[in-house]
Design an enzyme around this catalytic site. Structure first.
Site, PDB file in Angstrom:
ATOM      1  N   GLU A 167       1.033  -1.169  -0.370  1.00 34.44           N
ATOM      2  CA  GLU A 167      -0.543  -0.304  -0.084  1.00 34.44           C
ATOM      3  C   GLU A 167       0.991   1.406   0.047  1.00 34.44           C
ATOM      4  O   GLU A 167       0.400   2.181   0.895  1.00 34.44           O
ATOM      5  CB  GLU A 167      -0.615  -0.015   1.104  1.00 34.44           C
ATOM      6  N   GLU A 379      -5.021  -8.390   1.083  1.00 35.15           N
ATOM      7  CA  GLU A 379      -6.020  -8.283   1.799  1.00 35.15           C
ATOM      8  C   GLU A 379      -7.049  -8.387   1.434  1.00 35.15           C
ATOM      9  O   GLU A 379      -7.795  -7.357   0.562  1.00 35.15           O
ATOM     10  CB  GLU A 379      -5.523  -6.843   2.447  1.00 35.15           C
TER      11      GLU A 379
HETATM   12  C1  GCO Z   1      -5.563  -0.828   9.714  1.00 33.86           C
HETATM   13  C2  GCO Z   1      -5.701  -1.182   8.819  1.00 33.86           C
HETATM   14  C3  GCO Z   1      -3.933  -1.735   8.921  1.00 33.86           C
HETATM   15  C4  GCO Z   1      -4.573  -2.265   7.043  1.00 33.86           C
HETATM   16  C5  GCO Z   1      -3.142  -3.007   6.314  1.00 33.86           C
HETATM   17  C6  GCO Z   1      -2.939  -2.362   5.347  1.00 33.86           C
HETATM   18  O1  GCO Z   1      -7.132  -1.049  10.994  1.00 33.86           O
HETATM   19  O2  GCO Z   1      -4.160  -0.419  10.772  1.00 33.86           O
HETATM   20  O3  GCO Z   1      -6.904  -1.931   8.184  1.00 33.86           O
HETATM   21  O4  GCO Z   1      -4.624  -2.520   9.628  1.00 33.86           O
HETATM   22  O5  GCO Z   1      -5.392  -2.957   6.725  1.00 33.86           O
HETATM   23  O6  GCO Z   1      -2.084  -3.008   7.399  1.00 33.86           O
HETATM   24  O7  GCO Z   1      -2.276  -3.022   4.313  1.00 33.86           O
END
Ligand code: GCO
Length: 479
Positions: A167, A379
């Site tokens: 990301e 994801e």
């Molecule tokens: C959160 C986010 C993360 C991300 C993930 C991205 O709540 O901190 O949803 O968990 O989804 O790290 O790659």
């Protein structure tokens, strides 16, 4: 008419990231990361939670992998903490850190679980921040590639699937536009695009290095992809969608897949004086790497809406709230181009994330027609408040969410998209960067309170764990 169903070798998976699960923040020679430092700044995270202990995966990986095996997981996606390998980002390598991931990989392979390794999931050595401001300096490219090569040398004989970068669109926008991730800068457009160019070069050179060492390895980057709908049939809203796609989606995905920036986005950024500086030969490297990429990694959570935004309209603001309260997210946008209002056709999660299962099919379709690349869903999942009742965790809402998304993924495969893997987020509960331990994503509940030091850290498989086990057993036939 019958669906083709999932391919026989489909990789049913689940995912995590080092900082969010490992803990052991200073164990066995690990260096300090930018996140270790950032979470200690008052007000940055929910109730000042840190990943110091997280869910202690560093010490409990065997127990976690055993549960994965009992579930029948085909692949486990995890990231490596750069600071365990190179405590100072470069220089001397830390054998104990290398050993930890050796152990984890071997444990996975022992049960026939395919490791899928993310090279970088946001935790950067603080030493590099101190030496040259991390991603802001071109110097990071060499250090990144050196770190990645160390991983390939050590694990390349056993790891086939590699994700270079997680990301990039999120860690750079939260770090340089929204002030919510390290280094905590706001609205610094010029640096934002420069940082992204450095990250693109790091990604590209990493791909080239890997393919030189292991031509058969499979590699891609994971992109947080939010497909976008035009607000309505008004032509200017259709143009707003086109602008959004170029600036928010294709700006990254075109680089990974084609090795170039979208021309119209470039023209717009030029008009704003914020295009990144490139060096001679960069384009060539980006193109060579793009030709070698094996898949597009997609982290899919939500879709969005684009509506024309007049010149005095709303600017870039925070879209995510970290309070856990509903309704506090704000509209974001770019004056003169688009803004992103809520979609009132769709429900939202407790954190105001739009729930739109069809979006996962849209991701696959778009990537298939624009890039003709296979897709790895790296994801997808639901962050929710979970509760233990009589030693069990009933999470029908998570099952409903995942089921709806897997059904749409099946349609994407019927549409002709090549989908290699589906990784849920996340395997165990873990630290939500900004929402602490209250926002839970896992199949496996971890007993820990929101604050730093309470909870047994015991693991409890949730209802969704047993449900997903069946999904895997039936290769997605029984949902
Ligand atoms: C959160 C986010 C993360 C991300 C993930 C991205 O709540 O901190 O949803 O968990 O989804 O790290 O790659």
């Amino acid at each position: 008419e019958k669906s083709k169903g999932f391919p026989q070798d489909f990789l049913w998976g689940s995912a995590s990231a080092a900082y969010q699960v490992e803990g052991g923040w200073d164990a066995d020679g690990k260096g300090v990361s930018n996140w270790d430092k950032f979470v200690r700044i008052p007000g940055k995270t929910f109730k000042a939670t840190t990943g110091d202990k997280a869910v202690d995966h560093y010490h409990r990986y065997k127990e976690d992998v055993k549960l994965m095996a009992e579930m029948g997981l085909k692949t486990y996606r995890f990231s490596i903490a750069w600071t365990r390998i190179y405590p100072n980002g470069n220089g001397e390598v830390n054998e104990a850190g290398l050993q930890f991931y050796d152990n984890l990989i071997n444990e996975l392979l022992k049960y026939g679980i395919e490791p899928m390794v993310t090279v970088y999931h946001w935790d950067m050595p603080q030493a590099l921040e101190d030496q040259y401001h991390g991603w802001e300096s071109r110097q990071i490219v060499d250090d990144y590639v050196n770190y990645a090569k160390t991983l390939f040398e050590r694990y390349g004989d056993r790891v086939k699937y590699w994700i270079t970068m997680n990301e990039q669109n999120i860690f750079t926008s939260f770090g340089w536009l929204k002030g919510m991730h390290p280094p905590g800068k706001e609205n610094d457009m010029k640096t934002f695009y420069q940082v992204n160019h450095h990250a693109n070069m790091a990604h590209a050179k990493t791909v080239l290095a890997l393919k030189e060492m292991y031509p058969d390895a499979k590699v891609g980057a994971s992109f947080a992809y939010s497909p976008c709908y035009a607000y309505d049939r008004k032509p200017e809203n259709a143009m707003a969608k086109a602008d959004y796609d170029d600036l928010q989606n294709y700006w990254w995905m075109d680089v990974y897949a084609y090795g170039r920036y979208p021309r119209s986005a470039w023209a717009y950024l030029e008009s704003q004086g914020v295009t990144p500086q490139m060096e001679d030969g960069d384009e060539d490297i980006l193109k060579k790497a793009a030709a070698l990429v094996d898949f597009m990694g997609v982290n899919y959570y939500q879709t969005c809406v684009a509506e024309y935004n007049d010149i005095n309209g709303v600017g870039m603001t925070n879209t995510m709230n970290n309070t856990g309260e509903k309704g506090t997210a704000q509209v974001q946008g770019v004056p003169g181009l688009y803004k992103n209002p809520a979609n009132d056709f769709l429900p939202t999660t407790d954190w105001d994330w739009t729930i739109d299962p069809m979006g996962i099919r849209m991701c696959c379709r778009d990537i298939t027609s624009r890039y003709d690349l296979p897709v790895v869903i790296s994801e997808n999942g639901l962050g929710a408040f979970d509760k233990v009742e009589d030693g069990q965790v009933h999470d029908p809402y998570r099952i409903a969410y995942l089921k709806a998304h897997i059904e749409e993924l099946k349609k994407a495969i019927d549409d002709g998209c090549r989908v290699l893997a589906y990784c849920t987020w996340s395997y165990t509960d873990l630290l939500s960067w900004l929402n602490g331990y209250q926002k839970r994503y896992g199949f496996v509940y971890v007993d820990r309170e929101e604050d730093e030091n309470s909870g047994t850290l015991n693991r409890i498989p949730k209802d969704s764990y047993y449900w997903y086990k069946k999904v895997i057993e039936t290769n997605g036939e029984e949902l």
